[in-house]
Write a protein that holds these residues in place. Structure first.
Motif, PDB file in Angstrom:
ATOM      1  N   VAL A 142       0.832  -1.191   0.000  1.00 25.61           N
ATOM      2  CA  VAL A 142       0.000   0.000   0.000  1.00 25.61           C
ATOM      3  C   VAL A 142       0.874   1.250   0.000  1.00 25.61           C
ATOM      4  CG1 VAL A 142      -1.827   1.256   1.192  1.00 25.61           C
ATOM      5  CG2 VAL A 142      -1.779  -1.246   1.275  1.00 25.61           C
ATOM      6  N   LEU A 143       0.641   2.134  -0.963  1.00 28.94           N
ATOM      7  CA  LEU A 143       1.271   3.451  -0.958  1.00 28.94           C
ATOM      8  C   LEU A 143       0.353   4.417  -0.221  1.00 28.94           C
ATOM      9  CD1 LEU A 143       2.592   3.756  -4.607  1.00 28.94           C
ATOM     10  CD2 LEU A 143       3.974   3.600  -2.541  1.00 28.94           C
ATOM     11  N   ARG A 144       0.900   5.126   0.759  1.00 30.39           N
ATOM     12  CA  ARG A 144       0.114   6.051   1.560  1.00 30.39           C
ATOM     13  C   ARG A 144       0.733   7.446   1.517  1.00 30.39           C
ATOM     14  NH1 ARG A 144       0.150   1.450   5.015  1.00 30.39           N
ATOM     15  NH2 ARG A 144      -1.945   0.601   5.357  1.00 30.39           N
ATOM     16  N   SER A 145      -0.138   8.443   1.441  1.00 27.50           N
ATOM     17  CA  SER A 145       0.346   9.818   1.557  1.00 27.50           C
ATOM     18  C   SER A 145       0.162  10.292   2.987  1.00 27.50           C
ATOM     19  CB  SER A 145      -0.434  10.740   0.618  1.00 27.50           C
ATOM     20  OG  SER A 145      -1.745  10.944   1.110  1.00 27.50           O
ATOM     21  N   ASN A 146       0.995  11.219   3.408  1.00 28.16           N
ATOM     22  CA  ASN A 146       0.730  11.947   4.633  1.00 28.16           C
ATOM     23  C   ASN A 146      -0.371  12.961   4.366  1.00 28.16           C
ATOM     24  OD1 ASN A 146       2.828  10.608   6.063  1.00 28.16           O
ATOM     25  ND2 ASN A 146       4.323  11.976   5.072  1.00 28.16           N
ATOM     26  N   GLU A 147      -0.779  13.718   5.367  1.00 25.10           N
ATOM     27  CA  GLU A 147      -1.753  14.778   5.124  1.00 25.10           C
ATOM     28  C   GLU A 147      -1.079  15.877   4.312  1.00 25.10           C
ATOM     29  OE1 GLU A 147      -3.453  17.852   8.037  1.00 25.10           O
ATOM     30  OE2 GLU A 147      -4.991  16.273   7.971  1.00 25.10           O
ATOM     31  N   LEU A 148      -1.608  16.148   3.123  1.00 26.94           N
ATOM     32  CA  LEU A 148      -1.022  17.110   2.209  1.00 26.94           C
ATOM     33  C   LEU A 148      -1.815  18.406   2.224  1.00 26.94           C
ATOM     34  CD1 LEU A 148      -0.524  14.677  -0.818  1.00 26.94           C
ATOM     35  CD2 LEU A 148       1.083  15.176   1.023  1.00 26.94           C
ATOM     36  N   LYS A 149      -1.109  19.520   2.056  1.00 32.44           N
ATOM     37  CA  LYS A 149      -1.734  20.835   1.921  1.00 32.44           C
ATOM     38  C   LYS A 149      -1.165  21.480   0.663  1.00 32.44           C
ATOM     39  CE  LYS A 149      -2.320  21.399   6.912  1.00 32.44           C
ATOM     40  NZ  LYS A 149      -2.033  22.232   8.104  1.00 32.44           N
ATOM     41  N   PRO A 150      -1.707  21.090  -0.499  1.00 34.66           N
ATOM     42  CA  PRO A 150      -1.067  21.469  -1.769  1.00 34.66           C
ATOM     43  C   PRO A 150      -1.380  22.870  -2.256  1.00 34.66           C
ATOM     44  CG  PRO A 150      -2.991  20.121  -2.177  1.00 34.66           C
ATOM     45  CD  PRO A 150      -2.851  20.207  -0.680  1.00 34.66           C
ATOM     46  N   GLY A 151      -2.193  23.630  -1.555  1.00 36.60           N
ATOM     47  CA  GLY A 151      -2.552  24.956  -2.031  1.00 36.60           C
ATOM     48  C   GLY A 151      -3.966  25.000  -2.584  1.00 36.60           C
ATOM     49  N   ARG A 152      -4.456  26.196  -2.836  1.00 36.63           N
ATOM     50  CA  ARG A 152      -5.852  26.423  -3.167  1.00 36.63           C
ATOM     51  C   ARG A 152      -6.226  25.806  -4.519  1.00 36.63           C
ATOM     52  NH1 ARG A 152      -9.520  29.183  -0.631  1.00 36.63           N
ATOM     53  NH2 ARG A 152      -7.934  29.890   0.862  1.00 36.63           N
ATOM     54  N   VAL A 153      -7.463  25.287  -4.589  1.00 37.36           N
ATOM     55  CA  VAL A 153      -8.001  24.721  -5.810  1.00 37.36           C
ATOM     56  C   VAL A 153      -9.404  25.285  -6.030  1.00 37.36           C
ATOM     57  CG1 VAL A 153      -8.926  22.705  -4.585  1.00 37.36           C
ATOM     58  CG2 VAL A 153      -8.515  22.561  -7.052  1.00 37.36           C
ATOM     59  N   THR A 154      -9.771  25.548  -7.288  1.00 39.39           N
ATOM     60  CA  THR A 154     -11.091  26.094  -7.619  1.00 39.39           C
ATOM     61  C   THR A 154     -11.913  25.020  -8.310  1.00 39.39           C
ATOM     62  OG1 THR A 154     -10.208  28.331  -7.834  1.00 39.39           O
ATOM     63  CG2 THR A 154     -12.327  27.891  -8.868  1.00 39.39           C
ATOM     64  N   MET A 155     -13.120  24.788  -7.785  1.00 39.64           N
ATOM     65  CA  MET A 155     -13.983  23.721  -8.282  1.00 39.64           C
ATOM     66  C   MET A 155     -15.276  24.311  -8.841  1.00 39.64           C
ATOM     67  SD  MET A 155     -13.608  21.097  -5.098  1.00 39.64           S
ATOM     68  CE  MET A 155     -14.114  22.402  -3.983  1.00 39.64           C
ATOM     69  N   GLY A 166     -13.257  27.044   2.338  1.00 41.66           N
ATOM     70  CA  GLY A 166     -13.002  28.286   1.641  1.00 41.66           C
ATOM     71  C   GLY A 166     -14.264  28.948   1.127  1.00 41.66           C
ATOM     72  N   PRO A 167     -14.116  30.058   0.397  1.00 39.35           N
ATOM     73  CA  PRO A 167     -15.260  30.832  -0.095  1.00 39.35           C
ATOM     74  C   PRO A 167     -15.794  30.294  -1.421  1.00 39.35           C
ATOM     75  CG  PRO A 167     -13.234  31.965  -0.633  1.00 39.35           C
ATOM     76  CD  PRO A 167     -12.828  30.750   0.149  1.00 39.35           C
TER      77      PRO A 167
END
Length: 282
Positions: free
Chosen positions: A70-83, A273-274
């Motif tokens: 299993v490949l696992r990521s740590n908690e990531l904070k990659p920056g703002r994303v717009t959806m 976020g807003p």
């Protein structure tokens, strides 16, 4: 939430199910829109449609099953994303109605996945160099709502169904018992789950209104299960009678698991976020 084994994308099922839910919502909104009735609360509209975007600062973590572990990521904070996000509401009479909402989260994470775990007879698995991870979540909900109260303030209760589809992919060079191997896994799954909503609307004037909403999706059984919670509060302003601007601030928590095969896979995302929408009302 994530498939343990790689399998081809089922684009027909993916867009078919989402389209069916959206189509059902749109059809219901149009079919039940009343042609004539008494005036509802000034905090509500007979029919409204909003198009806009959610600008979120995500926290993300995931695990992906491979043939070697299993490949696992740590908690990531990659920056703002717009959806992108769309929603629609319609009143049936003066105190009931339907609401529809859709958004998509999509992000690629390069060089941010690490693994170091034991898996059966393969022993220790570790990522070598950069590992890449991609994630996408499509979410749509359709709810029937009851509005309580009269005058400028009303409270809403809603129940319905939500459709969600998650896609996760990972690629990396991994070390397995002293040997280097290339791993590439990509998978997706979808489910329909029950939905509950609560909300409040207050009209300062017919053209300036405040609102707050919360909803929860929870599915405890089946191979693809978990929960999705949303909460938001904001303001609506209509500089002209039928067109206005909606500004809000929201939080979404997503925690989905897919079970089966050798081990569980999981996706966790927190979006905060807003949002800004252009809203048309009739």
């Amino acid at each position: 939430m994530l498939l343990l084994r790689s399998r081809p994308f089922d684009r027909t099922a993916r867009f078919g199910a989402l389209g069916a839910l959206a189509g059902t919502g749109a059809l219901c909104l149009l079919c039940f829109a009343p042609s004539a009735a008494a005036e509802p609360s000034p905090a509500l509209d007979r029919f409204s449609f909003s198009v806009g975007a959610f600008s979120a600062d995500p926290k993300f973590s995931a695990s992906v099953e491979t043939p070697y572990g299993v490949l696992r990521s740590n908690e990531l904070k990659p920056g703002r994303v717009t959806m992108p996000r769309i929603s629609a509401d319609v009143l049936i009479g003066d105190s009931q109605g339907l609401s529809f909402d859709y958004y998509r989260y999509k992000r690629d994470y390069e060089g941010q996945v690490a693994g170091n775990t034991s898996f059966g007879s393969f022993g220790s698995l570790s990522a070598i160099g950069n590992a890449n991870l991609s994630a996408q979540l499509d979410f749509a909900k359709l709810a029937y709502k009851w509005w309580l109260g009269s005058g400028n303030t009303v409270f809403g209760l809603g129940a319905g169904a939500a459709y969600y589809r998650a896609t996760l992919g990972a690629s990396a060079l991994v070390g397995v018992n002293g040997q280097v191997r290339s791993v590439s896994e990509r998978s997706s799954d979808n489910a329909i789950a029950p939905l509950l909503e609560v909300g409040v609307r207050h009209a300062i004037t017919p053209d300036l209104r405040l609102f707050a909403d919360a909803s929860g999706v929870w599915k405890s059984s089946g191979r693809f299960h978990g929960n999705i919670y949303n909460a938001a509060a904001g303001v609506e302003w209509f500089p002209v009678k039928n067109v206005g601007l909606v500004l809000s601030y929201g939080v979404t928590n997503i925690d989905l698991t897919r079970e089966g095969g050798f081990a569980d896979s999981r996706l966790k995302v927190r979006l905060q976020g807003p949002s800004a929408f252009l809203k048309a009302r009739f």
